[in-house]
Write a protein that holds these residues in place. Structure first.
Motif, PDB file in Angstrom:
ATOM      1  N   THR A  82       0.842  -1.199   0.000  1.00  0.00           N
ATOM      2  CA  THR A  82       0.000   0.000   0.000  1.00  0.00           C
ATOM      3  C   THR A  82       0.881   1.255   0.000  1.00  0.00           C
ATOM      4  OG1 THR A  82      -0.133   0.000   2.416  1.00  0.00           O
ATOM      5  CG2 THR A  82      -1.867  -1.171   1.208  1.00  0.00           C
ATOM      6  N   PRO A  83       0.373   2.354  -0.563  1.00  0.00           N
ATOM      7  CA  PRO A  83       1.180   3.575  -0.564  1.00  0.00           C
ATOM      8  C   PRO A  83       1.490   4.049   0.851  1.00  0.00           C
ATOM      9  CG  PRO A  83      -0.645   3.758  -2.119  1.00  0.00           C
ATOM     10  CD  PRO A  83      -0.894   2.516  -1.296  1.00  0.00           C
ATOM     11  N   HIS A  84       2.699   4.537   1.046  1.00  0.00           N
ATOM     12  CA  HIS A  84       3.082   5.101   2.338  1.00  0.00           C
ATOM     13  C   HIS A  84       2.240   6.355   2.598  1.00  0.00           C
ATOM     14  CE1 HIS A  84       5.601   7.007   5.417  1.00  0.00           C
ATOM     15  NE2 HIS A  84       6.116   5.805   5.625  1.00  0.00           N
ATOM     16  N   PRO A  85       1.898   6.648   3.850  1.00  0.00           N
ATOM     17  CA  PRO A  85       1.109   7.865   4.143  1.00  0.00           C
ATOM     18  C   PRO A  85       1.725   9.149   3.599  1.00  0.00           C
ATOM     19  CG  PRO A  85       1.164   6.448   6.073  1.00  0.00           C
ATOM     20  CD  PRO A  85       2.097   5.828   5.073  1.00  0.00           C
ATOM     21  N   THR A  86       3.043   9.204   3.423  1.00  0.00           N
ATOM     22  CA  THR A  86       3.696  10.400   2.890  1.00  0.00           C
ATOM     23  C   THR A  86       3.670  10.445   1.363  1.00  0.00           C
ATOM     24  OG1 THR A  86       5.879   9.328   2.832  1.00  0.00           O
ATOM     25  CG2 THR A  86       5.268  10.502   4.855  1.00  0.00           C
ATOM     26  N   ASN A  87       3.110   9.433   0.728  1.00  0.00           N
ATOM     27  CA  ASN A  87       3.113   9.332  -0.734  1.00  0.00           C
ATOM     28  C   ASN A  87       1.963  10.159  -1.309  1.00  0.00           C
ATOM     29  OD1 ASN A  87       2.964   8.613  -3.427  1.00  0.00           O
ATOM     30  ND2 ASN A  87       3.127   6.411  -3.079  1.00  0.00           N
ATOM     31  N   ASN A  88       2.216  11.428  -1.514  1.00  0.00           N
ATOM     32  CA  ASN A  88       1.174  12.328  -2.016  1.00  0.00           C
ATOM     33  C   ASN A  88       0.890  12.123  -3.504  1.00  0.00           C
ATOM     34  OD1 ASN A  88       0.669  13.581   0.462  1.00  0.00           O
ATOM     35  ND2 ASN A  88       2.441  14.923   0.200  1.00  0.00           N
ATOM     36  N   ARG A  89       1.816  11.528  -4.211  1.00  0.00           N
ATOM     37  CA  ARG A  89       1.558  11.217  -5.623  1.00  0.00           C
ATOM     38  C   ARG A  89       0.412  10.213  -5.747  1.00  0.00           C
ATOM     39  NH1 ARG A  89       2.850   8.220 -10.262  1.00  0.00           N
ATOM     40  NH2 ARG A  89       3.665   9.467 -12.004  1.00  0.00           N
TER      41      ARG A  89
END
Length: 339
Positions: A82-89
């Motif tokens: 899953t995308p990391h919470p900091t992954n705004n992309r």
């Protein structure tokens, strides 16, 4: 045969994320693999569960190493896929896909400041330089500082195939700007992050630091922004859509939502002075650099075109800004039947 791939990612530093990178040796003809890193050293994981994953999303020629070497921009994922919470992309992608039919274009004006020995390049060791006035788009050793770095950076961006559209010296000594675009929300953001990495890396070779601090010098000096030019197909074809987009950003709750995503320290820069509107007030106007959003004079003449959101800080995450503009403006245009 092999080549060097510089894996670049955005870390979890707060309140403003930083760029990180490391080099992987990759065999020719092999797809760029995912790669792990220590998230506990980038503010993205605890030490007892530190593994994070880099997933390549954009690559281009590496103009510093040359040859077949590459720069590789990555999204950060958790080991569970899953995308990391900091992954705004990853947060931008579904919004960009939802409104893809409106064909949003962006041009982002990245301002930045060179620093040497803890002061802006061109500032004397004590005191201050002459007041603002001659430095903007200036020429001459008494007005412009760091041009050699800027020229190297411009050449590198072009060699990398980034959508660089221009550069200029800015209002404060040691302050410059480059522009990325026009491009869609994901592309303009990817290219801006890689252009930033190249800026930091090239300035490093000159023993100079490049800063995107929104208020690099206190007092009567301009801050540093990332003015964001935005349009949709409907806006490029008619003026009513321009007005709808401008009005949508002043709707209830939208001012606060956008300001929260437009970069840390925004109140220090958006004071109502130095070509800014107050951060907590929303306005738009034709040819007005003191408004939150400017409609260029030519757009009013042509009755079509784009708008410039002047609020984003230099230290924005462009994935956040493009997501907010697409989500707010495209939803309003869709509701108004102007698509």
């Amino acid at each position: 045969m092999t080549y060097k791939a510089e894996y670049i990612w955005i870390d979890g530093t707060e309140p403003t994320a930083r760029l990180r990178s490391k080099t992987k040796i990759v065999a020719d003809g092999v797809p760029l693999p995912d790669w792990g890193f220590d998230g506990s050293s980038t503010n993205q994981a605890p030490g007892d569960n530190s593994d994070c994953v880099l997933k390549p999303v954009f690559s281009c020629p590496d103009p510093i190493r040359g040859g077949d070497h590459k720069l590789v921009l990555c999204e950060v994922y958790l080991v569970d896929g899953t995308p990391h919470p900091t992954n705004n992309r990853a947060k931008l992608r579904p919004v960009a896909e939802q409104y893809a039919a409106q064909d949003s274009w962006f041009g982002i004006e990245q301002e930045y400041t060179f620093f040497k020995a803890d002061r802006p390049l061109g500032f004397p060791e004590t005191g201050f330089p002459a007041p603002q006035g001659p430095y903007y788009c200036g020429v001459g050793a008494d007005e412009v500082f760091g041009r050699d770095i800027v020229e190297d950076h411009m050449d590198a961006c072009l060699a990398a195939g980034l959508k660089l559209s221009g550069i200029n010296a800015e209002v404060m000594p040691g302050q410059w700007e480059f522009q990325i675009g026009p491009a869609g929300p994901l592309e303009v953001s990817d290219h801006l992050w890689v252009a930033r990495w190249l800026l930091y890396r090239i300035a490093e070779d000159h023993n100079v630091a490049a800063s995107i601090d929104p208020k690099p010098a206190k007092g009567d000096w301009n801050g540093a922004g990332a003015h964001t030019n935005f349009s949709t197909k409907a806006m490029r074809e008619g003026y009513d859509a321009i007005v709808t987009a401008c009005e949508s950003m002043g709707a209830e709750g939208k001012v606060e939502e956008h300001i929260a995503g437009y970069g840390h320290g925004i109140a220090d820069r958006l004071t109502g002075q130095h070509e800014t509107a107050p951060f907590d007030e929303y306005s738009y106007g034709v040819s007005n650099r003191g408004a939150s959003v400017r409609i260029p004079w030519q757009v009013e003449v042509d009755k079509k075109g784009y708008i410039e959101d002047r609020r984003p800080n230099a230290n924005i995450d462009p994935y956040n800004v493009t997501r907010l503009l697409v989500n707010t403006c495209c939803a309003a245009l869709e509701k108004a039947g102007q698509v």
